[in-house]
Design a protein around this motif. Structure first.
Motif, short mmCIF file in Angstrom:
data_model
loop_
_atom_site.label_atom_id
_atom_site.label_comp_id
_atom_site.label_asym_id
_atom_site.label_seq_id
_atom_site.Cartn_x
_atom_site.Cartn_y
_atom_site.Cartn_z
N ALA A 1 0.87 -1.18 0.00
CA ALA A 1 0.00 0.00 0.00
C ALA A 1 0.90 1.23 0.00
N TYR A 2 0.33 2.35 -0.41
CA TYR A 2 1.05 3.62 -0.41
C TYR A 2 0.51 4.45 0.74
N ASP A 3 1.43 4.97 1.57
CA ASP A 3 1.05 5.82 2.69
C ASP A 3 1.36 7.27 2.33
N PRO A 4 0.35 8.05 1.93
CA PRO A 4 0.59 9.43 1.52
C PRO A 4 0.97 10.34 2.68
N ASP A 5 0.73 9.89 3.91
CA ASP A 5 1.00 10.72 5.08
C ASP A 5 2.38 10.52 5.69
N ASP A 6 3.21 9.64 5.09
CA ASP A 6 4.53 9.35 5.62
C ASP A 6 5.56 10.25 4.95
N PRO B 1 7.15 13.98 3.32
CA PRO B 1 6.72 14.85 2.22
C PRO B 1 6.43 14.09 0.92
N GLU B 2 7.06 12.95 0.72
CA GLU B 2 6.86 12.19 -0.52
C GLU B 2 5.99 10.96 -0.31
N GLY B 3 5.54 10.70 0.93
CA GLY B 3 4.81 9.47 1.20
C GLY B 3 5.76 8.29 1.21
N ALA B 4 5.24 7.09 1.46
CA ALA B 4 6.09 5.90 1.50
C ALA B 4 5.29 4.67 1.10
N ASP B 5 5.98 3.74 0.45
CA ASP B 5 5.40 2.45 0.15
C ASP B 5 5.59 1.54 1.35
N VAL B 6 4.59 0.71 1.64
CA VAL B 6 4.62 -0.21 2.77
C VAL B 6 4.31 -1.59 2.22
N GLY B 7 5.00 -2.62 2.73
CA GLY B 7 4.76 -3.97 2.25
C GLY B 7 4.90 -5.00 3.35
N MET B 8 4.22 -6.13 3.16
CA MET B 8 4.33 -7.26 4.08
C MET B 8 4.10 -8.55 3.31
N THR B 9 4.83 -9.59 3.69
CA THR B 9 4.63 -10.92 3.13
C THR B 9 3.45 -11.57 3.83
N ASP C 1 -2.72 -7.54 13.97
CA ASP C 1 -3.13 -6.31 14.65
C ASP C 1 -1.92 -5.53 15.15
N GLY C 2 -1.95 -4.22 14.95
CA GLY C 2 -0.87 -3.36 15.42
C GLY C 2 0.32 -3.27 14.50
N SER C 3 0.34 -4.05 13.41
CA SER C 3 1.45 -3.98 12.46
C SER C 3 1.33 -2.68 11.65
N ARG C 4 2.40 -2.31 11.01
CA ARG C 4 2.38 -1.10 10.18
C ARG C 4 1.31 -1.21 9.11
N MET C 5 1.18 -2.41 8.50
CA MET C 5 0.18 -2.59 7.46
C MET C 5 -1.23 -2.46 8.03
N ASP C 6 -1.46 -3.02 9.21
CA ASP C 6 -2.77 -2.92 9.85
C ASP C 6 -3.12 -1.45 10.11
N GLU C 7 -2.17 -0.72 10.65
CA GLU C 7 -2.42 0.71 10.94
C GLU C 7 -2.69 1.49 9.65
N LEU C 8 -1.94 1.17 8.59
CA LEU C 8 -2.13 1.88 7.32
C LEU C 8 -3.49 1.55 6.70
N GLY D 1 9.79 -6.34 12.95
CA GLY D 1 10.34 -5.02 13.23
C GLY D 1 10.00 -4.05 12.12
N ARG D 2 10.36 -2.83 12.33
CA ARG D 2 10.02 -1.78 11.37
C ARG D 2 11.27 -1.26 10.70
N LEU D 3 11.72 -1.98 9.69
CA LEU D 3 12.81 -1.47 8.88
C LEU D 3 12.27 -0.32 8.05
N SER D 4 13.14 0.50 7.59
CA SER D 4 12.70 1.59 6.73
C SER D 4 12.07 1.03 5.46
N ASP D 5 10.83 1.43 5.20
CA ASP D 5 10.16 0.96 3.99
C ASP D 5 10.90 1.42 2.74
N ARG D 6 11.54 2.57 2.82
CA ARG D 6 12.29 3.05 1.65
C ARG D 6 13.44 2.10 1.33
#
Length: 171
Positions: A22-27, A29-37, A57-64, A91-96
């Motif tokens: 998914a794309y997070d437009p609020d992350d 100034p340029e937004g960020a792509d988020v992914g999970m297996t 529940d509570g994962s970055r993808m769930d929150e997004l 863990g939360r590695l940098s999505d970039r």
């Protein structure tokens, strides 16, 4: 029954492997792509076309996906084990960093990244979220589906805690 007994029993169910994005437009100034297996992904209905993914529940993808209705799934090939492993890390590695050298295109219907060379891609808009234990089942209406060119590739599967390929010519 213990959690370990249940986990051992379910490890004997082979599952396909997808990268949910998914794309997070609020992350920033340029937004960020988020992914999970994910291995808990399935089609739900043909009319209307619906899919479902189970998200912790509570994962970055769930929150997004709670605030962003558009997402996608790329069905990975047997040659994309490294991609599956990279996005399965806890863990939360940098999505970039995760997306930096991953060949992908932006989905026209969802704005989410689609993995180049995947067996298939689907772009969705969330229709319903259902809490189920420590996960949320996200049901999405399919907005677009694609069959990227994946020559001579079989699906990537997950069985007994490891990635596998299906034997060619199996029945």
């Amino acid at each position: 029954m213990s959690e370990d007994e249940f986990r051992a029993a379910m490890a004997r169910l082979a599952a396909g492997v997808v990268l949910v994005t998914a794309y997070d437009p609020d992350d920033g100034p340029e937004g960020a792509d988020v992914g999970m297996t994910a291995t808990a992904f399935m089609s739900v209905s043909l009319e209307p076309p619906l899919t479902m993914v189970s998200v912790r529940d509570g994962s970055r993808m769930d929150e997004l996906l709670e605030r962003q209705p558009f997402w996608a799934a790329s069905l990975l090939t047997e040659h994309q084990r490294q991609t599956a492993g990279r996005f399965a890390m806890k863990g939360r590695l940098s999505d970039r960093l995760l997306f930096r050298d991953l060949p992908h295109v932006r989905g026209e219907a969802s704005g989410a990244p689609l993995v180049e060379g995947a067996l298939a891609t689907v772009e969705c808009r969330t229709e319903q979220r259902v809490r189920a234990g420590d996960h949320t089942l996200v049901i999405g209406q399919v907005l677009a589906a694609g069959l990227p060119h994946a020559p001579d590739s079989g699906p990537l599967t997950y069985y007994r805690g490891r990635y596998h390929s299906l034997a060619k010519g199996g029945s």
